[in-house]
Motif scaffolding. Structure first.
Motif, PDB file in Angstrom:
ATOM      1  N   ASP A 155      60.751  39.986  50.580  1.00  0.00           N
ATOM      2  CA  ASP A 155      61.358  40.234  52.097  1.00  0.00           C
ATOM      3  C   ASP A 155      61.313  39.008  52.860  1.00  0.00           C
ATOM      4  N   LYS A 156      60.126  38.160  52.699  1.00  0.00           N
ATOM      5  CA  LYS A 156      59.921  37.175  53.684  1.00  0.00           C
ATOM      6  C   LYS A 156      60.805  35.878  52.971  1.00  0.00           C
ATOM      7  N   LYS A 157      61.571  36.130  51.951  1.00  0.00           N
ATOM      8  CA  LYS A 157      62.251  34.985  51.156  1.00  0.00           C
ATOM      9  C   LYS A 157      61.433  33.970  50.814  1.00  0.00           C
ATOM     10  N   LEU A 158      60.271  34.253  50.155  1.00  0.00           N
ATOM     11  CA  LEU A 158      59.238  33.374  49.850  1.00  0.00           C
ATOM     12  C   LEU A 158      58.987  33.361  48.228  1.00  0.00           C
ATOM     13  N   ASP A 159      59.833  34.128  47.725  1.00  0.00           N
ATOM     14  CA  ASP A 159      59.778  34.211  46.240  1.00  0.00           C
ATOM     15  C   ASP A 159      59.928  33.153  45.303  1.00  0.00           C
ATOM     16  N   GLU A 160      61.191  32.563  45.777  1.00  0.00           N
ATOM     17  CA  GLU A 160      61.677  31.290  45.251  1.00  0.00           C
ATOM     18  C   GLU A 160      60.726  30.088  45.399  1.00  0.00           C
ATOM     19  N   SER A 161      59.932  30.114  46.610  1.00  0.00           N
ATOM     20  CA  SER A 161      59.044  28.911  46.776  1.00  0.00           C
ATOM     21  C   SER A 161      57.508  29.330  46.442  1.00  0.00           C
ATOM     22  N   THR A 162      57.278  30.103  45.811  1.00  0.00           N
ATOM     23  CA  THR A 162      55.821  30.636  45.337  1.00  0.00           C
ATOM     24  C   THR A 162      55.654  30.858  43.956  1.00  0.00           C
ATOM     25  N   ILE A 163      54.564  29.912  43.693  1.00  0.00           N
ATOM     26  CA  ILE A 163      54.126  30.182  42.185  1.00  0.00           C
ATOM     27  C   ILE A 163      53.135  31.412  42.170  1.00  0.00           C
ATOM     28  N   VAL A 164      53.471  32.260  41.653  1.00  0.00           N
ATOM     29  CA  VAL A 164      52.650  33.592  41.194  1.00  0.00           C
ATOM     30  C   VAL A 164      51.945  33.438  39.840  1.00  0.00           C
ATOM     31  N   ILE A 165      50.705  33.660  39.899  1.00  0.00           N
ATOM     32  CA  ILE A 165      49.812  33.519  38.898  1.00  0.00           C
ATOM     33  C   ILE A 165      49.071  34.767  38.761  1.00  0.00           C
ATOM     34  N   PHE A 166      48.775  35.514  37.265  1.00  0.00           N
ATOM     35  CA  PHE A 166      48.072  36.759  37.232  1.00  0.00           C
ATOM     36  C   PHE A 166      47.249  36.522  36.094  1.00  0.00           C
ATOM     37  N   SER A 167      46.044  36.784  36.419  1.00  0.00           N
ATOM     38  CA  SER A 167      44.982  36.476  35.259  1.00  0.00           C
ATOM     39  C   SER A 167      43.924  37.333  35.510  1.00  0.00           C
ATOM     40  N   SER A 168      42.826  37.202  34.846  1.00  0.00           N
ATOM     41  CA  SER A 168      41.389  37.825  34.713  1.00  0.00           C
ATOM     42  C   SER A 168      40.270  37.007  34.591  1.00  0.00           C
ATOM     43  N   ASP A 169      39.183  37.691  34.925  1.00  0.00           N
ATOM     44  CA  ASP A 169      37.725  36.572  34.500  1.00  0.00           C
ATOM     45  C   ASP A 169      37.731  36.864  33.237  1.00  0.00           C
ATOM     46  N   HIS A 170      37.914  38.038  32.280  1.00  0.00           N
ATOM     47  CA  HIS A 170      37.529  38.023  31.115  1.00  0.00           C
ATOM     48  C   HIS A 170      38.327  39.175  30.503  1.00  0.00           C
ATOM     49  N   GLY A 171      38.167  39.618  29.245  1.00  0.00           N
ATOM     50  CA  GLY A 171      38.976  40.927  28.534  1.00  0.00           C
ATOM     51  C   GLY A 171      37.907  42.075  28.617  1.00  0.00           C
ATOM     52  N   TYR A 172      38.260  43.004  27.789  1.00  0.00           N
ATOM     53  CA  TYR A 172      37.631  44.344  27.724  1.00  0.00           C
ATOM     54  C   TYR A 172      37.663  44.837  26.191  1.00  0.00           C
ATOM     55  N   ASN A 173      36.643  45.666  25.949  1.00  0.00           N
ATOM     56  CA  ASN A 173      36.845  46.249  24.862  1.00  0.00           C
ATOM     57  C   ASN A 173      36.798  47.617  25.269  1.00  0.00           C
ATOM     58  N   MET A 174      37.503  48.762  24.233  1.00  0.00           N
ATOM     59  CA  MET A 174      37.653  50.188  24.629  1.00  0.00           C
ATOM     60  C   MET A 174      37.438  50.645  23.216  1.00  0.00           C
ATOM     61  N   GLY A 175      36.358  50.875  22.764  1.00  0.00           N
ATOM     62  CA  GLY A 175      36.349  51.288  21.165  1.00  0.00           C
ATOM     63  C   GLY A 175      36.435  50.386  20.243  1.00  0.00           C
ATOM     64  N   HIS A 176      37.000  49.199  20.563  1.00  0.00           N
ATOM     65  CA  HIS A 176      37.176  48.127  19.443  1.00  0.00           C
ATOM     66  C   HIS A 176      35.783  47.717  18.813  1.00  0.00           C
ATOM     67  N   ASN A 177      35.661  47.559  17.691  1.00  0.00           N
ATOM     68  CA  ASN A 177      34.299  47.274  16.983  1.00  0.00           C
ATOM     69  C   ASN A 177      33.216  48.019  17.644  1.00  0.00           C
ATOM     70  N   GLY A 178      33.842  49.450  17.764  1.00  0.00           N
ATOM     71  CA  GLY A 178      32.493  50.115  18.130  1.00  0.00           C
ATOM     72  C   GLY A 178      31.802  50.126  19.640  1.00  0.00           C
ATOM     73  N   ILE A 179      32.567  49.312  20.518  1.00  0.00           N
ATOM     74  CA  ILE A 179      31.998  48.848  21.599  1.00  0.00           C
ATOM     75  C   ILE A 179      32.980  49.159  22.817  1.00  0.00           C
ATOM     76  N   TRP A 180      32.463  49.318  23.922  1.00  0.00           N
ATOM     77  CA  TRP A 180      33.192  49.292  25.214  1.00  0.00           C
ATOM     78  C   TRP A 180      32.448  48.137  26.315  1.00  0.00           C
ATOM     79  N   HIS A 181      33.287  47.660  27.009  1.00  0.00           N
ATOM     80  CA  HIS A 181      32.758  46.695  28.121  1.00  0.00           C
ATOM     81  C   HIS A 181      33.182  45.112  27.657  1.00  0.00           C
ATOM     82  N   LYS A 182      32.473  44.278  27.934  1.00  0.00           N
ATOM     83  CA  LYS A 182      32.966  42.758  27.805  1.00  0.00           C
ATOM     84  C   LYS A 182      31.833  42.141  26.809  1.00  0.00           C
ATOM     85  N   GLY A 183      31.453  40.808  27.440  1.00  0.00           N
ATOM     86  CA  GLY A 183      30.572  40.001  26.587  1.00  0.00           C
ATOM     87  C   GLY A 183      29.116  40.767  26.502  1.00  0.00           C
TER      88      GLY A 183
END
Length: 478
Positions: free
Chosen positions: A270-298
């Protein structure tokens, strides 16, 4: 290794405090969207059958999708310290999540140079909305490390609804869903950003960190009656009903983040900033949800009907780990004019690479007296055919729920994890044949495996020496 080099950046423009204004118009805006506990598998783009992430998937189609991005420590505080400083948590004295009651004085060392400070000096209007978790004392406030503006929480967590957040230097309770509230203030920052300066906004959501509920009705609707597919329902003693229930709640939390990211992207348009803005998406770490019998992170938890026995340093129910599901992070970069839409980047990168990458994106020179690990990924993003080191070193010393000194080396083919505090917890996985890390080969008698262990073990020790890891003292004393 790539991540242990002192990096020199090839800038688009050489900037300092006196020349910054002249270059401001050519500098891109930077929007850094950062989630907490975000699993890469919890995206439609990853192929997950139930994830509802249309706005993130649009970013994938419009930018670069980095499928082998990792954190050097799979828990919040040291991961965030590495992100902002370009250094390992063990170098900064932050090896596990900062406990505000037990460690009230712990945080990012006050003499730490951050990429935010360098962007600020180069003329950027900088802001952080959301989670900090790098120290609660005033001398460790985000504004001491380069942010002009801060709204959010300095500790590690906030309620999912009606949180108490810091705004204008004062804590106040704000009604509503925390994900929505943080987005509201990010939108406010963008709307009020000076027109004569580029902006750099870090929006650090607390979702999808537990607790996951409540969420907005529209975010819960796709999951209310869902019988979700889970990764390994036949894992011995897996508490399948619990995993399925947590999966629904987790994906609903992710959907809430995605909906709000859509609000941010719409404002840029709307502000016509999409062409002049680098958008980065990331996270601090991953996650387990039953993988290898666990949930949560490190600092994972077993999600079984019957847990393995506790040990001296590993309490019942705990499973500290360096699984790929814990260390792999979702990463998407939309950079109009530089990154080709829909490109997939397979090279191994880490959160240590953000420091030199963001400087090069902004055209800011890395000062010669600032040591960081990592390498700018700008050449990869721009499609240049360059040599790249795809090996990766990581660390995690747990000290709250459990006590470990895990050190890891990962190549595209192998991963070795050593626990220097707990004998018998070393692990070796052949990632080529066993990407799920289900078969620990550490006790194999084959000459090939023994040779791999010897080589990777030496590389772990070399990396520890290169950063003067404090754990080395305990290794040499044995």
């Amino acid at each position: 290794m790539k991540t242990l080099l002192v990096c020199s950046v090839i800038p688009f423009a050489l900037l300092n405090g006196t020349t910054a204004q002249a270059a401001e118009k050519s500098q891109p805006n930077i929007l850094f969207l950062f989630t907490d506990d975000q699993a890469p598998w919890a995206l439609e783009a990853s192929g997950h059958p139930h994830a509802v992430t249309p706005h993130l998937d649009t970013l994938v189609k419009e930018g670069a999708y980095l499928t082998n991005a990792f954190t050097v420590t799979p828990v919040c505080s040291p991961s965030r310290a590495s992100l902002i400083s370009g250094r390992y948590g063990s170098e900064l004295g932050i090896t596990d999540w900062i406990h505000p009651q037990r460690e009230p004085e712990l945080g990012l060392p006050t003499d730490t140079t951050t990429w935010v400070q360098l962007l600020q000096k180069a003329g950027y209007h900088t802001g952080l909305v959301g989670k900090w978790h790098l120290g609660t004392p005033d001398n460790m406030h985000p504004t001491k490390f380069g942010y002009d503006y801060f709204m959010g929480f300095r500790t590690g967590g906030a309620p999912t609804k009606d949180p108490t957040l810091e705004k204008n230097g004062k804590n106040q309770k704000i009604e509503g869903l925390t994900t929505d509230i943080l987005t509201d203030h990010a939108l406010e920052f963008l709307k009020n950003a000076p027109a004569d300066k580029p902006f750099c906004l870090s929006l650090h959501y607390r979702a999808p960190h537990t607790r996951w509920l409540p969420v907005a009705d529209e975010d819960w609707a796709p999951f209310a009656d869902l019988d979700p597919t889970i990764p390994n329902p036949d894992y011995p003693n897996l508490d399948v009903p619990r995993v399925k229930n947590m999966t629904r709640e987790y994906l609903a939390s992710v959907a809430g983040v995605d909906r709000n990211i859509g609000r941010i992207l719409q404002l840029l348009k709307d502000k016509k900033l999409d062409e002049s803005t680098i958008v980065i998406f990331s996270s601090d770490h991953g996650y387990n949800m039953g993988h290898n019998g666990i949930w949560h992170k490190g600092n994972g938890h077993w999600v079984l009907t019957k847990n393995p026995p506790a040990t001296k340093n590993i309490p019942n129910g705990q499973r500290p780990n360096m699984y790929d599901n814990s260390i792999r992070i979702p990463t998407i970069i939309r950079w109009p004019g530089i990154v080709k839409p829909g490109v997939r980047i397979e090279q191994t990168v880490s959160n240590l690479d953000w420091f030199p990458t963001l400087l090069e994106m902004a055209g800011v020179e890395l000062p010669s007296d600032v040591k960081v690990h990592g390498t700018s990924i700008v050449p990869i993003l721009s499609g240049k055919d360059i040599r790249w080191d795809n090996d990766f070193y990581a660390e995690y010393s747990t000290k709250h729920q459990s006590h470990t000194h895990m050190r890891m080396i990962r190549t595209p083919e192998w991963k070795l994890i050593r626990d220097f505090l707990n004998e018998g917890r070393d692990e070796l996985y052949h990632l080529t044949d066993d990407p799920a890390e289900a078969n620990n080969l550490i006790d194999s008698d084959t000459p090939e495996v023994k040779a791999v262990i010897k080589e990777l073990d030496a590389r772990i020790l070399d990396n520890m020496k290169s950063i003067n890891d404090p754990v080395l003292a305990s290794v040499s004393s044995k």
